[in-house]
Design a protein around this motif. Structure first.
Motif, PDB file in Angstrom:
ATOM      1  N   ASP A 209       6.624   1.853  14.528  1.00 35.24           N
ATOM      2  CA  ASP A 209       6.983   3.229  14.156  1.00 35.24           C
ATOM      3  C   ASP A 209       7.455   3.348  12.714  1.00 35.24           C
ATOM      4  N   ASP A 210       8.281   2.372  12.280  1.00 30.80           N
ATOM      5  CA  ASP A 210       8.824   2.455  10.922  1.00 30.80           C
ATOM      6  C   ASP A 210       7.715   2.374   9.880  1.00 30.80           C
ATOM      7  N   LEU A 211       6.792   1.444  10.119  1.00 28.87           N
ATOM      8  CA  LEU A 211       5.674   1.263   9.192  1.00 28.87           C
ATOM      9  C   LEU A 211       4.790   2.509   9.195  1.00 28.87           C
ATOM     10  N   PHE A 212       4.554   3.054  10.384  1.00 27.99           N
ATOM     11  CA  PHE A 212       3.720   4.248  10.510  1.00 27.99           C
ATOM     12  C   PHE A 212       4.372   5.421   9.773  1.00 27.99           C
ATOM     13  N   ASP A 213       5.673   5.597   9.993  1.00 28.65           N
ATOM     14  CA  ASP A 213       6.370   6.722   9.354  1.00 28.65           C
ATOM     15  C   ASP A 213       6.455   6.556   7.837  1.00 28.65           C
ATOM     16  N   ALA A 214       6.477   5.309   7.390  1.00 28.00           N
ATOM     17  CA  ALA A 214       6.468   5.087   5.936  1.00 28.00           C
ATOM     18  C   ALA A 214       5.079   5.372   5.383  1.00 28.00           C
ATOM     19  N   SER A 218       3.497   8.371   1.540  1.00 32.12           N
ATOM     20  CA  SER A 218       3.886   7.148   0.829  1.00 32.12           C
ATOM     21  C   SER A 218       3.669   7.214  -0.672  1.00 32.12           C
ATOM     22  N   LEU A 219       3.055   8.275  -1.193  1.00 33.23           N
ATOM     23  CA  LEU A 219       2.878   8.434  -2.641  1.00 33.23           C
ATOM     24  C   LEU A 219       2.218   7.227  -3.290  1.00 33.23           C
ATOM     25  N   GLY A 220       1.459   6.465  -2.535  1.00 40.87           N
ATOM     26  CA  GLY A 220       0.800   5.272  -3.090  1.00 40.87           C
ATOM     27  C   GLY A 220       1.782   4.140  -3.363  1.00 40.87           C
ATOM     28  N   LEU A 221       3.000   4.213  -2.819  1.00 36.83           N
ATOM     29  CA  LEU A 221       4.016   3.202  -3.122  1.00 36.83           C
ATOM     30  C   LEU A 221       3.934   1.982  -2.213  1.00 36.83           C
ATOM     31  N   LEU A 222       3.081   2.056  -1.189  1.00 36.68           N
ATOM     32  CA  LEU A 222       2.948   0.919  -0.272  1.00 36.68           C
ATOM     33  C   LEU A 222       1.635   0.182  -0.466  1.00 36.68           C
ATOM     34  N   GLY A 223       0.677   0.813  -1.108  1.00 38.36           N
ATOM     35  CA  GLY A 223      -0.649   0.228  -1.253  1.00 38.36           C
ATOM     36  C   GLY A 223      -1.665   1.349  -1.257  1.00 38.36           C
ATOM     37  N   VAL A 224      -2.914   0.986  -0.991  1.00 39.85           N
ATOM     38  CA  VAL A 224      -3.986   1.983  -0.975  1.00 39.85           C
ATOM     39  C   VAL A 224      -4.317   2.305   0.481  1.00 39.85           C
ATOM     40  N   VAL A 225      -4.198   3.569   0.835  1.00 37.86           N
ATOM     41  CA  VAL A 225      -4.619   3.974   2.182  1.00 37.86           C
ATOM     42  C   VAL A 225      -6.149   4.063   2.148  1.00 37.86           C
ATOM     43  N   HIS A 226      -6.800   3.221   2.939  1.00 34.41           N
ATOM     44  CA  HIS A 226      -8.266   3.163   2.870  1.00 34.41           C
ATOM     45  C   HIS A 226      -8.906   4.163   3.832  1.00 34.41           C
ATOM     46  N   SER A 227      -8.244   4.415   4.952  1.00 35.72           N
ATOM     47  CA  SER A 227      -8.764   5.418   5.892  1.00 35.72           C
ATOM     48  C   SER A 227      -7.653   5.823   6.850  1.00 35.72           C
ATOM     49  N   VAL A 228      -7.873   6.940   7.507  1.00 36.10           N
ATOM     50  CA  VAL A 228      -6.958   7.353   8.578  1.00 36.10           C
ATOM     51  C   VAL A 228      -7.792   7.886   9.742  1.00 36.10           C
ATOM     52  N   VAL A 229      -7.201   7.870  10.918  1.00 35.58           N
ATOM     53  CA  VAL A 229      -7.825   8.541  12.061  1.00 35.58           C
ATOM     54  C   VAL A 229      -6.997   9.784  12.340  1.00 35.58           C
ATOM     55  N   ILE A 230      -7.693  10.923  12.437  1.00 33.74           N
ATOM     56  CA  ILE A 230      -6.968  12.166  12.704  1.00 33.74           C
ATOM     57  C   ILE A 230      -7.399  12.753  14.047  1.00 33.74           C
ATOM     58  N   GLU A 231      -6.453  13.501  14.615  1.00 36.72           N
ATOM     59  CA  GLU A 231      -6.728  14.233  15.851  1.00 36.72           C
ATOM     60  C   GLU A 231      -7.134  15.643  15.476  1.00 36.72           C
ATOM     61  N   THR A 232      -8.213  16.146  16.049  1.00 38.97           N
ATOM     62  CA  THR A 232      -8.658  17.502  15.735  1.00 38.97           C
ATOM     63  C   THR A 232      -8.527  18.373  16.988  1.00 38.97           C
ATOM     64  N   ALA A 486      13.197  -0.133   3.163  1.00 37.88           N
ATOM     65  CA  ALA A 486      13.167  -1.391   3.921  1.00 37.88           C
ATOM     66  C   ALA A 486      11.724  -1.772   4.260  1.00 37.88           C
ATOM     67  N   VAL A 487      10.927  -0.780   4.665  1.00 36.50           N
ATOM     68  CA  VAL A 487       9.522  -1.061   4.982  1.00 36.50           C
ATOM     69  C   VAL A 487       8.822  -1.571   3.726  1.00 36.50           C
ATOM     70  N   ARG A 488       9.108  -0.920   2.605  1.00 33.30           N
ATOM     71  CA  ARG A 488       8.419  -1.299   1.367  1.00 33.30           C
ATOM     72  C   ARG A 488       8.796  -2.725   0.948  1.00 33.30           C
ATOM     73  N   SER A 489      10.072  -3.066   1.091  1.00 30.44           N
ATOM     74  CA  SER A 489      10.496  -4.419   0.703  1.00 30.44           C
ATOM     75  C   SER A 489       9.863  -5.462   1.612  1.00 30.44           C
ATOM     76  N   ALA A 490       9.726  -5.141   2.876  1.00 33.40           N
ATOM     77  CA  ALA A 490       9.132  -6.114   3.802  1.00 33.40           C
ATOM     78  C   ALA A 490       7.637  -6.287   3.514  1.00 33.40           C
ATOM     79  N   LEU A 491       6.997  -5.192   3.198  1.00 37.58           N
ATOM     80  CA  LEU A 491       5.543  -5.219   2.977  1.00 37.58           C
ATOM     81  C   LEU A 491       5.209  -5.835   1.623  1.00 37.58           C
ATOM     82  N   LEU A 492       5.981  -5.455   0.636  1.00 36.88           N
ATOM     83  CA  LEU A 492       5.751  -5.936  -0.737  1.00 36.88           C
ATOM     84  C   LEU A 492       6.916  -6.866  -1.056  1.00 36.88           C
TER      85      LEU A 492
END
Ligand SMILES: Cc1cc2nc3c(=O)[nH]c(=O)nc-3n(C[C@H](O)[C@H](O)[C@H](O)COP(=O)(O)OP(=O)(O)OC[C@H]3O[C@@H](n4cnc5c(N)ncnc54)[C@H](O)[C@@H]3O)c2cc1C
Lengths: 512, 117
Positions: A209-214, A218-232, A486-492
């Motif tokens: 959940d924490d990673l998802f919510d971050a 994320s303003l590009g501060l965690l990396g590059v979001v390559h894709s997402v799945v959306i509900e329509t 915290a998520v950002r420090s763990a990831l990066l």
């Protein structure tokens, strides 16, 4: 012959955002191209590898890597001086997911899911869903030029009163980050894709959940979001009306409660008998003339009739010149006595009265003619304090204006994401839209100071003009900011990793 | 009220500058804009020299062209009796469309899955 995804390095390093509020000399500029032919897991793996290699190259050279979408943000959150800028807009592949791609715990309707690559624009989603699938987005911003990923990364919102920001439609995020991390992130409470499906994409499944919510904002501060799945959702029609209404107690109550049932709706507006709650509610106030009625916009949901012809086509027309807003803004800085007159004229021109105009979501929130030098700032406040905040804004304008600016109030439910600025349950967003002039910026800052002084909680739109001091940020986001960090420090985990995905404008204030 | 002479001069200047500037947007009906506007120069010397400029669009397609002439462009054109024409041109590349939108992950609903490599 089908071609593979590739990175193209542009010859010029000059970069500017769409509305020309800032320009930078990038270190390098790249474009991510998807290759021809439809999306396949192999192509997606290849595309991700290209980005992961670029991340490592930028890191090795001590460079910041900024992924950008439609570059519609007014504030300096996308391109950055000397950074390597990755333009994602070409990477516009989409895919549906079959029931076979789903995790055993998936509880929804696979048919309503859409995988969108980082470059897919809101327009592309609208057109595909509405014309080919009989489906629709449930919410978005007021126009369609952003990429979905760019829009979610700043928490873009509309005024669909029973929905959150655009990111509330996301159920999975594919994030590419330092050290070759290719993560497929979902909520533990809402599993979507099967492990085999994720593996096929070369990604590692993380239900957190924490990673998802971050990752949502994320303003590009965690990396590059390559894709997402959306509900329509299934396609529907909106019946939209705009009318005048005094800024009186009934309207104020409607704005506090997101329930316009008690206001004076003109008789020509067709309110559906069975479902009188509007889908969309917005109020625009002209602060230049206290006695000018507000403009209220209501939209009601209707079934989509088979006879409706969807048409997004642009029509040729004369309009205000591209540079006119900037020119008029500067003009009014010099001659501010004319500001009330000119702004009131613009208010009447831009906010025409109409009733029962029908359109799909994509037809209603469609193309905007680009304008240089317009300015926008948005503040979300708890809806029950909407009127207090709006009155302070009007008062700040009276004291420190006039500025070529109007105030629009839009309403959304609390949105997911640690850094989602529409974080109140529910939120009233005060948009301060106007011409990019010194007076506009002065008034916007005075409004923020007035809210600070009155102790009204608020948070600012990341993609619009903001002035986030460390104190304001902590006051707005509290422990959610710590969670994001915290998520950002763990990831990066290394300083070099964090430097690669940093944002100078945010560095000092977020302390990232 | 010393803001009035200031107002008049700014107004005159604004009218002068804006009256002599034009912008034309050429845009396709349903634009699939990629990236931001890029600049292409379009200076010409009375038709004597022709320059072919290749627009950097990897997709080979353009979504939008903006042609801008401002007060100074017009002035230079007038001073040189039209021999030198300067126009600012910006273009926005177009992205390509999805050839198809596949259904990934097998064909449980009887649709053609495209999950192979
Ligand atoms: C005309 C206009 C109308 C607008 N209307 C609204 C509105 O109705 N409601 C509203 O809330 N806002 C509105 N905005 C603001 C706008 O929606 C946001 O600023 C939005 O984030 C812009 O999206 P974009 O695709 O242009 O992204 P960009 O501005 O290019 O980027 C936004 C952020 O996302 C990051 N990013 C982009 N792509 C990626 C990626 N693949 N991976 C990681 N990070 C990425 C960037 O680094 C940046 O931090 C409007 C802006 C304009 C100019």
């Amino acid at each position: 012959m089908a071609t593979d995804p590739k990175l193209h390095r542009r010859s010029s390093n000059r970069w500017q955002n769409w509305h020309e509020t800032y320009a930078v000399d990038a270190g390098r500029r790249y474009e991510l191209h998807p290759g021809s032919g439809g999306l396949s897991p192999a192509k997606f793996r290849k595309s991700a590898e290209l980005v992961l290699d670029l991340i490592e190259e930028a890191k090795a050279e001590g460079k910041v890597l900024r992924a950008v979408g439609g570059t519609w943000s007014f504030s300096q959150v996308s391109g950055q001086q000397d950074a390597w800028i990755l333009d994602t807009t070409y990477a516009n592949r989409k895919a549906r997911l079959s029931a076979g791609a789903m995790d055993a715990g998936f509880a929804g309707d696979a048919d309503g899911l859409l995988l969108v690559q980082c470059g897919v624009s809101i327009f592309e989603i609208n057109r595909y869903l509405e014309k080919e699938r009989g489906r629709s987005l449930a919410t978005s911003g007021a126009s369609n030029g952003q990429t979905f990923v760019g829009a979610m990364s700043t928490g873009t919102h509309g005024s669909a009163i029973d929905h959150g920001g655009i990111q509330s439609q996301v159920v999975a995020i594919q994030l590419l980050s330092a050290g070759g991390q290719n993560l497929w992130i979902e909520r533990p409470s809402k599993p979507v894709a099967s492990a085999a499906f994720v593996q096929d994409f070369g990604a590692e499944l993380r239900r957190d959940d924490d990673l998802f919510d971050a990752g949502l904002v994320s303003l590009g501060l965690l990396g590059v979001v390559h894709s997402v799945v959306i509900e329509t959702r299934p396609i529907f029609l909106l019946s939209a009306s705009q009318f005048e209404h005094p800024y009186d107690d009934r309207l104020k109550q409607a704005m506090r409660t997101l329930d316009p049932a008690g206001i004076d709706i003109p008789p020509e507006v067709q309110v559906p008998a069975g479902n009188p709650r509007p889908y969309f509610f917005q109020v625009v106030v002209n602060p230049h003339k206290q006695d000018t009625p507000t403009r209220v916009k209501l939209m009601y949901e209707e079934p989509f009739p088979a006879t409706h012809q969807i048409d997004y086509r642009l029509q040729g027309k004369y309009g205000a010149g591209f540079d006119l807003p900037g020119l008029v803004g500067k003009f009014l800085d010099a001659v501010d006595p004319l500001t009330p007159l000119l702004t009131s004229k613009l208010f009447d021109m831009q906010l025409k009265l109409f009733a029962n105009e029908k359109g799909t979501w994509g037809e209603t929130f469609d193309f905007t003619t680009p304008r240089s030098q317009t300015a926008g700032a948005s503040l979300a406040v708890p809806a029950d304090r909407c009127i207090e905040a709006l009155d302070l804004a009007i008062e700040a304008h009276k004291q420190f204006g006039p500025a070529p600016i109007v105030f629009a109030c839009r309403f959304v439910q609390k949105s997911p994401g640690h850094l989602a600025f529409t974080r109140f349950e529910p939120s009233c967003v005060i948009d301060m839209d106007g011409l990019n002039s010194m007076n506009t910026h002065l008034v916007i800052e005075r409004v923020r100071s007035a809210l600070d002084a009155a102790g009204i909680e608020y948070a600012q739109h990341w993609g619009k003009f903001h002035d986030l001091t460390g104190g304001r940020l902590a006051a707005s986001y509290g422990s959610d900011l710590d969670r994001f960090r915290a998520v950002r420090s763990a990831l990066l985990s290394t300083p070099a990793d964090r430097q690669t995905f940093s944002l100078a404008a945010q560095e000092t204030v977020i302390g990232l | 009220m010393n803001s009035l002479p200031k107002a008049a001069s700014v107004l005159v200047l604004a009218v002068l500058v804006s009256a002599c500037s034009t912008t034309h947007f050429f845009v396709v009906q349903e634009p699939l804009r990629a990236g931001g506007p890029e600049r292409a120069s379009a200076d010409s010397f009375g038709g004597a020299i022709e320059k072919t400029e290749v627009l950097e669009c990897e997709s080979n397609a353009v979504a939008e062209v903006r042609v801008k002439r401002d007060f100074f462009n017009s002035l230079i054109g007038a001073i040189t009796l039209g021999a030198y024409q300067s126009t600012s041109i910006e273009y926005v590349c177009s992205k390509s469309e999805d050839d198809e939108v596949p259904v990934l992950g097998g064909s449980e609903r009887g649709e053609e899955g495209q999950d192979g490599d």
